[in-house]
Design a protein around this motif. Sequence first.
Motif, PDB file in Angstrom:
ATOM      1  N   LEU A 292       6.860 -23.085 -33.077  1.00  0.00           N
ATOM      2  CA  LEU A 292       5.525 -23.107 -32.464  1.00  0.00           C
ATOM      3  C   LEU A 292       5.640 -23.220 -30.944  1.00  0.00           C
ATOM      4  CD1 LEU A 292       2.549 -23.104 -33.607  1.00  0.00           C
ATOM      5  CD2 LEU A 292       2.479 -25.491 -32.907  1.00  0.00           C
ATOM      6  N   LYS A 293       4.910 -22.336 -30.250  1.00  0.00           N
ATOM      7  CA  LYS A 293       4.940 -22.344 -28.781  1.00  0.00           C
ATOM      8  C   LYS A 293       3.654 -22.903 -28.180  1.00  0.00           C
ATOM      9  CE  LYS A 293       7.925 -18.246 -28.521  1.00  0.00           C
ATOM     10  NZ  LYS A 293       7.974 -16.816 -28.142  1.00  0.00           N
ATOM     11  N   ALA A 294       2.509 -22.654 -28.834  1.00  0.00           N
ATOM     12  CA  ALA A 294       1.227 -23.059 -28.242  1.00  0.00           C
ATOM     13  C   ALA A 294       0.317 -23.674 -29.297  1.00  0.00           C
ATOM     14  CB  ALA A 294       0.546 -21.849 -27.602  1.00  0.00           C
ATOM     15  N   GLU A 384      -7.144 -11.895 -11.725  1.00  0.00           N
ATOM     16  CA  GLU A 384      -6.624 -11.027 -12.771  1.00  0.00           C
ATOM     17  C   GLU A 384      -7.340 -11.284 -14.095  1.00  0.00           C
ATOM     18  OE1 GLU A 384      -2.323  -9.968 -14.798  1.00  0.00           O
ATOM     19  OE2 GLU A 384      -2.389 -11.421 -13.160  1.00  0.00           O
ATOM     20  N   ALA A 385      -7.789 -10.225 -14.745  1.00  0.00           N
ATOM     21  CA  ALA A 385      -8.556 -10.374 -15.991  1.00  0.00           C
ATOM     22  C   ALA A 385      -7.670 -10.777 -17.161  1.00  0.00           C
ATOM     23  CB  ALA A 385      -9.269  -9.070 -16.310  1.00  0.00           C
ATOM     24  N   TYR A 386      -6.431 -10.332 -17.156  1.00  0.00           N
ATOM     25  CA  TYR A 386      -5.561 -10.565 -18.306  1.00  0.00           C
ATOM     26  C   TYR A 386      -4.402 -11.496 -17.959  1.00  0.00           C
ATOM     27  CZ  TYR A 386      -8.239  -6.509 -19.732  1.00  0.00           C
ATOM     28  OH  TYR A 386      -9.281  -5.657 -20.020  1.00  0.00           O
ATOM     29  N   SER A 387      -4.655 -12.473 -17.095  1.00  0.00           N
ATOM     30  CA  SER A 387      -3.574 -13.368 -16.654  1.00  0.00           C
ATOM     31  C   SER A 387      -3.067 -14.198 -17.829  1.00  0.00           C
ATOM     32  CB  SER A 387      -4.065 -14.290 -15.540  1.00  0.00           C
ATOM     33  OG  SER A 387      -4.993 -15.222 -16.046  1.00  0.00           O
ATOM     34  N   PRO A 388      -1.751 -14.429 -17.897  1.00  0.00           N
ATOM     35  CA  PRO A 388      -1.174 -15.206 -19.007  1.00  0.00           C
ATOM     36  C   PRO A 388      -1.704 -16.635 -19.076  1.00  0.00           C
ATOM     37  CG  PRO A 388       0.536 -14.028 -17.800  1.00  0.00           C
ATOM     38  CD  PRO A 388      -0.721 -13.878 -17.011  1.00  0.00           C
ATOM     39  N   ALA A 389      -2.070 -17.240 -17.944  1.00  0.00           N
ATOM     40  CA  ALA A 389      -2.547 -18.630 -17.957  1.00  0.00           C
ATOM     41  C   ALA A 389      -3.866 -18.758 -18.715  1.00  0.00           C
ATOM     42  CB  ALA A 389      -2.707 -19.146 -16.531  1.00  0.00           C
ATOM     43  N   SER A 390      -4.780 -17.805 -18.516  1.00  0.00           N
ATOM     44  CA  SER A 390      -6.103 -17.877 -19.157  1.00  0.00           C
ATOM     45  C   SER A 390      -6.110 -17.310 -20.572  1.00  0.00           C
ATOM     46  CB  SER A 390      -7.126 -17.110 -18.316  1.00  0.00           C
ATOM     47  OG  SER A 390      -7.216 -17.669 -17.042  1.00  0.00           O
ATOM     48  N   ASN A 391      -5.124 -16.499 -20.885  1.00  0.00           N
ATOM     49  CA  ASN A 391      -5.092 -15.839 -22.198  1.00  0.00           C
ATOM     50  C   ASN A 391      -3.702 -15.969 -22.808  1.00  0.00           C
ATOM     51  OD1 ASN A 391      -7.826 -14.399 -21.944  1.00  0.00           O
ATOM     52  ND2 ASN A 391      -6.749 -13.755 -20.108  1.00  0.00           N
ATOM     53  N   SER A 392      -3.211 -17.202 -22.868  1.00  0.00           N
ATOM     54  CA  SER A 392      -1.817 -17.402 -23.267  1.00  0.00           C
ATOM     55  C   SER A 392      -1.558 -16.983 -24.713  1.00  0.00           C
ATOM     56  CB  SER A 392      -1.407 -18.854 -23.063  1.00  0.00           C
ATOM     57  OG  SER A 392      -2.188 -19.710 -23.871  1.00  0.00           O
ATOM     58  N   GLY A 393      -2.582 -17.098 -25.587  1.00  0.00           N
ATOM     59  CA  GLY A 393      -2.390 -16.674 -26.975  1.00  0.00           C
ATOM     60  C   GLY A 393      -1.991 -15.218 -27.056  1.00  0.00           C
ATOM     61  N   ALA A 395      -0.804 -13.466 -24.509  1.00  0.00           N
ATOM     62  CA  ALA A 395       0.425 -13.253 -23.734  1.00  0.00           C
ATOM     63  C   ALA A 395       1.656 -13.583 -24.571  1.00  0.00           C
ATOM     64  CB  ALA A 395       0.404 -14.103 -22.468  1.00  0.00           C
ATOM     65  N   LEU A 396       1.574 -14.666 -25.363  1.00  0.00           N
ATOM     66  CA  LEU A 396       2.708 -15.078 -26.198  1.00  0.00           C
ATOM     67  C   LEU A 396       2.872 -14.178 -27.414  1.00  0.00           C
ATOM     68  CD1 LEU A 396       2.118 -18.942 -26.106  1.00  0.00           C
ATOM     69  CD2 LEU A 396       4.043 -17.737 -25.067  1.00  0.00           C
ATOM     70  N   VAL A 397       1.742 -13.689 -27.939  1.00  0.00           N
ATOM     71  CA  VAL A 397       1.775 -12.811 -29.112  1.00  0.00           C
ATOM     72  C   VAL A 397       1.036 -11.514 -28.756  1.00  0.00           C
ATOM     73  CG1 VAL A 397       1.191 -12.587 -31.562  1.00  0.00           C
ATOM     74  CG2 VAL A 397       1.756 -14.828 -30.622  1.00  0.00           C
ATOM     75  N   PRO A 398       1.692 -10.615 -28.037  1.00  0.00           N
ATOM     76  CA  PRO A 398       0.983  -9.401 -27.597  1.00  0.00           C
ATOM     77  C   PRO A 398       0.798  -8.403 -28.742  1.00  0.00           C
ATOM     78  CG  PRO A 398       3.260  -9.405 -26.809  1.00  0.00           C
ATOM     79  CD  PRO A 398       3.065 -10.676 -27.581  1.00  0.00           C
TER      80      PRO A 398
END
Length: 403
Positions: A292-294, A384-393, A395-398
């Motif tokens: 588990l990462k997040a 940025e609309a698709y920044s990893p910080a705001s959408n980490s789920g 980003a981690l599982v693209p």
Amino acid sequence: MEKHQKVNSFVLQILQEVDEEIKKGLEKGITVNFAGNNRLIPVERVTGEDFWILSKILRNHPYISGLDVRYNFLSDVGAYYTAKLLQKQLYLVYLNLMFNDIGPDGAEVIANVLRRNTTLKYLRMTGNKIENKGGMFFATMLQMNSSLEKLDLGDCDLGMESVIAFATVLAQNEAIKGMNLNRPILYGEQEESTIHLGHMLKENHFIVELHLCKHDMKNTGLQQLCDALYLNSSLRYLDVSCNKITHDGMVYLADVLKRNTTLEVIDLSFNRIENAGAKHLSETLTSHNRSLKALSVVSNNIEGEGLVALSQSLKANCTFSNIYIWGNKFDEATCVAYSDLIEMSYLKPDNTDVEPFVVDGRVYLAEVSNGLKKHYYWTPTYGEAYSPASNSGFALVPVGLHL
């Protein structure tokens, strides 16, 4: 002018910008953005009639692979021309139709054309009230379509019948990697939908991302999913936010996490797992699970004791990197624990939704706009609309090219 129709100035401006991009010699793969909720430039929302003209312009255009027309007024008329476009446009990979007043009739024409379409990978129908009838058309479509990888039918007023139909079809479908069935209209307390979805997860070894937000799911429903996750080896992102899961449900989930080695992101936001549930998860993440990462436990009625326990698992588990805790009951021990995690680099500031600050020698936590899917319904005006910080789920599982 040919069609004697009033020019939509917003559409014209966007198309002129696309022309400029193509003249610059950019690579293929442009996503054209006609989002009707843009606050920075004057927007004349696209109607079904406008989309008729637009579909004619975009047909057979090799440079355009994505089309975003969210928050407009396409209605069923626009859905008809969308279907025509999907028949002719052989390069379109991504199509976002969210919140466009498309009903069951519009869903039928789009679903019918997708039976034979082999290019579209990701379709967002979020917020269009296609209801149970429209959901059944899409479920039937998935029996024949073998190219669509991600389908978002969140907030579409699906009924129990269509949710069960999707669960049945996905047990056989090998193409779909991401499925969103958020907020169906379910009646009854039997939780039949989770029984069928659990059976689907036992059979399907291709699905990677599953969203079951606002399913009125209780602990028995989560238990059905957990029983399936012992056997499933593909699911990496599970979203069961905004349900009625309590600390008893965490007993099942914690036990699954001891054996399941594929789950990487779990969204438990807006449930009620409390201290006892947080401790069950913490114990597993500290001693057993290393996949588990997040984890999001936003607004779960957890107090200091449970939040501190979760902070300890971040120190012991180097795979566990993202945690979201805002909306719970912070005490001084919580604030100090998460401040120390960030200071000692166990937790990166971008990987959590809190930020420590000090007043009169005492540590407090402030909210930060980070999360698993902050930009699910909207895109930010700036940045940025698709920044990893705001959408980490994501980003981690693209899964799929876009949100």
